[in-house]
Motif scaffolding. Structure first.
Motif, PDB file in Angstrom:
ATOM      1  N   ASP A  53     -14.340   0.647  78.705  1.00  0.00           N
ATOM      2  CA  ASP A  53     -13.834   2.021  78.666  1.00  0.00           C
ATOM      3  C   ASP A  53     -12.924   2.325  79.840  1.00  0.00           C
ATOM      4  O   ASP A  53     -12.054   3.189  79.743  1.00  0.00           O
ATOM      5  CB  ASP A  53     -14.993   3.016  78.665  1.00  0.00           C
ATOM      6  CG  ASP A  53     -15.835   2.915  77.402  1.00  0.00           C
ATOM      7  OD1 ASP A  53     -15.259   2.730  76.321  1.00  0.00           O
ATOM      8  OD2 ASP A  53     -17.079   3.004  77.511  1.00  0.00           O
ATOM      9  N   HIS A  54     -13.118   1.614  80.954  1.00  0.00           N
ATOM     10  CA  HIS A  54     -12.328   1.862  82.159  1.00  0.00           C
ATOM     11  C   HIS A  54     -11.934   0.521  82.779  1.00  0.00           C
ATOM     12  O   HIS A  54     -12.809  -0.257  83.195  1.00  0.00           O
ATOM     13  CB  HIS A  54     -13.123   2.695  83.164  1.00  0.00           C
ATOM     14  CG  HIS A  54     -13.448   4.070  82.669  1.00  0.00           C
ATOM     15  ND1 HIS A  54     -12.580   5.138  82.795  1.00  0.00           N
ATOM     16  CD2 HIS A  54     -14.545   4.541  82.022  1.00  0.00           C
ATOM     17  CE1 HIS A  54     -13.131   6.208  82.262  1.00  0.00           C
ATOM     18  NE2 HIS A  54     -14.325   5.879  81.784  1.00  0.00           N
ATOM     19  N   VAL A  55     -10.632   0.259  82.842  1.00  0.00           N
ATOM     20  CA  VAL A  55     -10.113  -0.994  83.391  1.00  0.00           C
ATOM     21  C   VAL A  55      -9.384  -0.687  84.697  1.00  0.00           C
ATOM     22  O   VAL A  55      -8.478   0.153  84.733  1.00  0.00           O
ATOM     23  CB  VAL A  55      -9.149  -1.680  82.403  1.00  0.00           C
ATOM     24  CG1 VAL A  55      -8.516  -2.917  83.036  1.00  0.00           C
ATOM     25  CG2 VAL A  55      -9.888  -2.060  81.124  1.00  0.00           C
ATOM     26  N   LEU A  56      -9.774  -1.374  85.772  1.00  0.00           N
ATOM     27  CA  LEU A  56      -9.168  -1.174  87.089  1.00  0.00           C
ATOM     28  C   LEU A  56      -8.145  -2.269  87.370  1.00  0.00           C
ATOM     29  O   LEU A  56      -8.453  -3.457  87.268  1.00  0.00           O
ATOM     30  CB  LEU A  56     -10.251  -1.181  88.167  1.00  0.00           C
ATOM     31  CG  LEU A  56      -9.760  -1.138  89.622  1.00  0.00           C
ATOM     32  CD1 LEU A  56      -8.941   0.116  89.895  1.00  0.00           C
ATOM     33  CD2 LEU A  56     -10.945  -1.244  90.586  1.00  0.00           C
ATOM     34  N   ILE A  57      -6.930  -1.850  87.736  1.00  0.00           N
ATOM     35  CA  ILE A  57      -5.882  -2.789  88.123  1.00  0.00           C
ATOM     36  C   ILE A  57      -5.469  -2.486  89.563  1.00  0.00           C
ATOM     37  O   ILE A  57      -4.676  -1.587  89.817  1.00  0.00           O
ATOM     38  CB  ILE A  57      -4.641  -2.685  87.200  1.00  0.00           C
ATOM     39  CG1 ILE A  57      -5.038  -2.859  85.737  1.00  0.00           C
ATOM     40  CG2 ILE A  57      -3.597  -3.722  87.602  1.00  0.00           C
ATOM     41  CD1 ILE A  57      -3.877  -2.690  84.769  1.00  0.00           C
TER      42      ILE A  57
END
Length: 208
Positions: free
Chosen positions: A3-7
């Motif tokens: 649901d939440h992807v950190l780049i």
């Protein structure tokens, strides 16, 4: 699943592929993309300066432009601190399901530091970490060449009276060229690897 992807991004060439991979995964799962840039501090980092902070903002803005083009939700954040600690803290505080990082950053000392940051995040993160290595060669290295390509792109899309309104700057293997055409401001994105261009951002009230 995600649901939440950190780049995490420092705006260097090494983050180009990690951004692409991160957006692909986010698009597959309809996830929100979190772009985080950390201005390093401490004995081996770079103390916070106006230039460093501005570079960090450009880095997360670059991700935001890509997420808007992909019709994905995005959150951009710039913080100061120890990079791997800030990345891990952000992941914990924002319910991040997946971290996507490059393994190669800027040249010289910063390149060593970025590699070390990724290694530490991989070892210490409580969520999966995808690491991506840069393999493409940068072809467009000159600001003037990027400017010419941006003008060509704008003219190909039917814009007239194309003029410069700022200096081109490069981040994440892309040139961002500020232009004005048809009485409206825009930013043209030129891929530093392929040389391909597109209108990355334009004013909402533009009437072509």
């Amino acid at each position: 699943m995600y649901d939440h992807v950190l780049i995490p991004t420092d705006g260097s060439d090494g983050t180009r592929r990690s951004i692409t991979h991160g957006l692909t995964i986010a698009d597959r799962f309809g996830a929100t993309v979190h772009a985080l840039s950390v201005v390093p501090e401490g004995p081996f980092g770079t103390f916070e300066t106006e230039a460093a902070t501005e570079a960090a903002r450009r880095a997360v803005d670059r991700v935001a432009m890509e997420t808007r083009a992909a019709d994905l939700e995005t959150v951009t954040t710039v913080v100061q601190g120890v990079p791997h600690e800030e990345i891990l803290a952000y992941a914990d505080d924002n319910e991040i399901d997946l971290i996507v990082m490059g393994t190669q950053g800027r040249t010289g000392l910063d390149r060593v530091l970025v590699g070390s940051v990724t290694e530490r995040v991989v070892r210490m993160a409580d969520v999966p970490v995808v690491t991506v290595r840069l393999t493409d060669d940068i072809r467009i290295t000159d600001a003037e060449e990027a400017r010419e390509l941006a003008h060509e792109q704008a003219e190909q899309e039917g814009y007239e009276d194309v003029t410069d309104v700022g200096e081109p700057h490069r981040t994440s293997a892309s040139w961002i060229v500020p232009l004005e055409a048809n009485g409206h401001s825009m930013q043209v994105h030129i891929d530093a690897v392929s040389g391909e261009g597109r209108i990355a951002e334009r004013t909402r009230d533009e009437d072509r």
